[in-house]
Write an enzyme that holds these catalytic residues in place. Structure first.
Site, PDB file in Angstrom:
ATOM      1  N   ARG A 200      58.182  12.150  13.488  1.00 24.06           N
ATOM      2  CA  ARG A 200      58.825  10.870  13.159  1.00 24.06           C
ATOM      3  C   ARG A 200      59.232  10.161  14.454  1.00 24.06           C
ATOM      4  NH1 ARG A 200      62.317  11.378   7.593  1.00 24.06           N
ATOM      5  NH2 ARG A 200      60.589  12.169   6.372  1.00 24.06           N
TER       6      ARG A 200
ATOM      7  N   ASN B 142      58.004  16.766  10.187  1.00 25.21           N
ATOM      8  CA  ASN B 142      59.009  15.702  10.406  1.00 25.21           C
ATOM      9  C   ASN B 142      59.205  15.419  11.898  1.00 25.21           C
ATOM     10  OD1 ASN B 142      61.244  16.892   7.769  1.00 25.21           O
ATOM     11  ND2 ASN B 142      59.623  15.369   7.644  1.00 25.21           N
TER      12      ASN B 142
ATOM     13  N   ARG C  28      64.883   6.437   1.535  1.00 32.62           N
ATOM     14  CA  ARG C  28      64.815   5.443   0.456  1.00 32.62           C
ATOM     15  C   ARG C  28      66.203   5.091  -0.057  1.00 32.62           C
ATOM     16  NH1 ARG C  28      60.945   8.764  -3.006  1.00 32.62           N
ATOM     17  NH2 ARG C  28      61.515  10.280  -1.406  1.00 32.62           N
ATOM     18  N   TRP C  29      67.090   6.080  -0.103  1.00 35.97           N
ATOM     19  CA  TRP C  29      68.482   5.821  -0.517  1.00 35.97           C
ATOM     20  C   TRP C  29      69.083   4.748   0.394  1.00 35.97           C
ATOM     21  CZ3 TRP C  29      73.243   6.034   1.834  1.00 35.97           C
ATOM     22  CH2 TRP C  29      74.370   6.102   1.005  1.00 35.97           C
TER      23      TRP C  29
ATOM     24  N   ARG D 103      55.893  18.244  -4.933  1.00 35.93           N
ATOM     25  CA  ARG D 103      55.129  19.172  -4.106  1.00 35.93           C
ATOM     26  C   ARG D 103      56.076  20.026  -3.264  1.00 35.93           C
ATOM     27  NH1 ARG D 103      53.293  13.907  -2.345  1.00 35.93           N
ATOM     28  NH2 ARG D 103      54.707  13.203  -0.716  1.00 35.93           N
TER      29      ARG D 103
ATOM     30  N   GLU E 130      60.823  29.293  -9.823  1.00 31.27           N
ATOM     31  CA  GLU E 130      60.794  28.213 -10.809  1.00 31.27           C
ATOM     32  C   GLU E 130      61.001  26.909 -10.050  1.00 31.27           C
ATOM     33  OE1 GLU E 130      60.148  28.446 -13.987  1.00 31.27           O
ATOM     34  OE2 GLU E 130      59.980  30.624 -13.892  1.00 31.27           O
TER      35      GLU E 130
ATOM     36  N   ASP F 267      64.994  15.549  -0.318  1.00 31.34           N
ATOM     37  CA  ASP F 267      64.150  14.376  -0.017  1.00 31.34           C
ATOM     38  C   ASP F 267      64.780  13.104  -0.579  1.00 31.34           C
ATOM     39  OD1 ASP F 267      62.007  13.024   0.991  1.00 31.34           O
ATOM     40  OD2 ASP F 267      60.673  13.494  -0.679  1.00 31.34           O
ATOM     41  N   GLY F 268      64.510  11.994   0.109  1.00 31.10           N
ATOM     42  CA  GLY F 268      64.927  10.687  -0.419  1.00 31.10           C
ATOM     43  C   GLY F 268      66.038  10.004   0.355  1.00 31.10           C
TER      44      GLY F 268
ATOM     45  N   SER G 298      61.221  19.547   8.812  1.00 29.88           N
ATOM     46  CA  SER G 298      59.980  20.328   8.843  1.00 29.88           C
ATOM     47  C   SER G 298      59.276  20.141  10.183  1.00 29.88           C
ATOM     48  CB  SER G 298      59.049  19.876   7.712  1.00 29.88           C
ATOM     49  OG  SER G 298      58.571  18.576   7.973  1.00 29.88           O
TER      50      SER G 298
HETATM   51  C1  FPP Z   1      64.001  13.841   3.784  1.00 32.52           C
HETATM   52  O1  FPP Z   1      64.281  12.503   3.435  1.00 32.52           O
HETATM   53  C2  FPP Z   1      65.110  14.345   4.543  1.00 32.52           C
HETATM   54  C3  FPP Z   1      65.052  14.737   5.845  1.00 32.52           C
HETATM   55  C4  FPP Z   1      63.811  14.719   6.645  1.00 32.52           C
HETATM   56  C5  FPP Z   1      66.264  15.171   6.548  1.00 32.52           C
HETATM   57  C6  FPP Z   1      67.199  15.972   5.722  1.00 32.52           C
HETATM   58  C7  FPP Z   1      68.401  16.172   6.505  1.00 32.52           C
HETATM   59  C8  FPP Z   1      69.644  16.155   6.002  1.00 32.52           C
HETATM   60  C9  FPP Z   1      69.985  15.999   4.563  1.00 32.52           C
HETATM   61  C10 FPP Z   1      70.766  16.357   6.938  1.00 32.52           C
HETATM   62  C11 FPP Z   1      71.025  17.814   6.955  1.00 32.52           C
HETATM   63  C12 FPP Z   1      71.981  18.130   7.946  1.00 32.52           C
HETATM   64  C13 FPP Z   1      72.216  19.376   8.360  1.00 32.52           C
HETATM   65  C14 FPP Z   1      73.264  19.599   9.343  1.00 32.52           C
HETATM   66  C15 FPP Z   1      71.451  20.535   7.921  1.00 32.52           C
HETATM   67  P1  FPP Z   1      63.305  11.374   3.951  1.00 32.52           P
HETATM   68  O2  FPP Z   1      63.816  10.872   5.261  1.00 32.52           O
HETATM   69  O3  FPP Z   1      61.896  11.885   3.980  1.00 32.52           O
HETATM   70  O4  FPP Z   1      63.487  10.300   2.832  1.00 32.52           O
HETATM   71  P2  FPP Z   1      62.384   9.279   2.305  1.00 32.52           P
HETATM   72  O5  FPP Z   1      61.274  10.121   1.690  1.00 32.52           O
HETATM   73  O6  FPP Z   1      63.122   8.499   1.291  1.00 32.52           O
HETATM   74  O7  FPP Z   1      61.960   8.485   3.491  1.00 32.52           O
END
Ligand code: FPP
Length: 225
Positions: free
Chosen positions: A63, A60, A16-17, A179, A192, A12-13, A57
């Protein structure tokens, strides 16, 4: 307690990054994907045999289409370019989640990747895409109901999309929230939990080493005294 056999990561994040750097959200997801590639390799090098990462998820999927299209583009890139490397390293790939929820060409790439890596015995990488823990539990229940059989804990675990994988030992979530967000609900019963305030693209191999140390320092009693 030693090295966990199965580690799950809620990445997650990314959004925001990117926002903090005035970049589009997709730049955060790309940075997250690159971080995931290196981190998973590091985790396997520590002796962990199973890693499951939460890439998308069920929730997600609501979105904005533009963000989903960007994520699907990353998945296409990943499943087109990384499968041979997994095979060479003896890593078996499994993608969990509802394939009907993702574009057909990605589902085809996934099937090809799973077939190509099917003989891998050194390590196991599961990627959750279009996955929801509740939905997975409900589907397994419905299959049992339709077959007219009662389940045991073992047969039920085997009927989940993670069937054949060990229960989760360590669940790491980056991004500051504390969570589980519908990830591996049944499998995480005695995991854990380690939470990091870092945004996923900033989560380093060293941060994982610190999580391993924390895991090793905890006493897992599985409800016993
Ligand atoms: C949550 O951050 C992240 C996701 C919904 C996507 C995660 C996907 C990747 C790291 C790419 C993975 C790639 C492969 C090929 C498996 P967020 O968008 O919810 O961040 P935020 O909470 O800061 O908005």
């Amino acid at each position: 307690m030693g090295i966990p056999c199965h580690v799950g990561i809620i990445m997650d994040g990314n959004g925001r990054w990117a926002r903090r750097r005035l970049l589009p959200r997709l730049a955060g997801h790309r940075a997250g994907m690159n971080r995931m590639l290196a981190l998973v390799e590091h985790i396997f090098s520590c002796g962990v045999k199973y890693v499951t990462v939460f890439a998308l998820s069920t929730e997600n999927l609501s979105r904005p289409q533009s963000e989903l299209d960007g994520l699907f583009g990353l998945f296409r890139e990943y499943f087109s370019s990384q499968m041979e490397a997994l095979r060479e390293n003896g890593v078996r790939l499994r993608v969990i989640g509802d394939r009907a929820l993702i574009p057909q060409d990605i589902a085809d790439l996934i099937r090809a990747g799973e077939e190509l890596t099917a003989e891998g015995t050194k390590a196991n990488l599961a990627i959750a895409i279009g996955y929801g823990g509740r939905q997975d539990i409900v589907s397994a229940c419905n299959r049992a109901v339709r077959a007219g059989r009662e389940v045991t804990e073992e047969s039920f675990a085997a009927a989940l999309s993670t069937g054949g994988m060990p229960a989760l030992d360590l669940l790491i979530r980056t991004g500051g929230e504390k969570r589980i967000s519908n990830f591996l609900l049944f499998e995480a019963a005695y995991a854990e939990l380690v939470f990091s305030g870092k945004m996923f693209p900033d989560y380093t191999d060293g941060d994982f080493d610190a999580a391993l140390k924390e895991y090793a320092s905890r006493e897992r009693r599985f409800g016993k005294i």
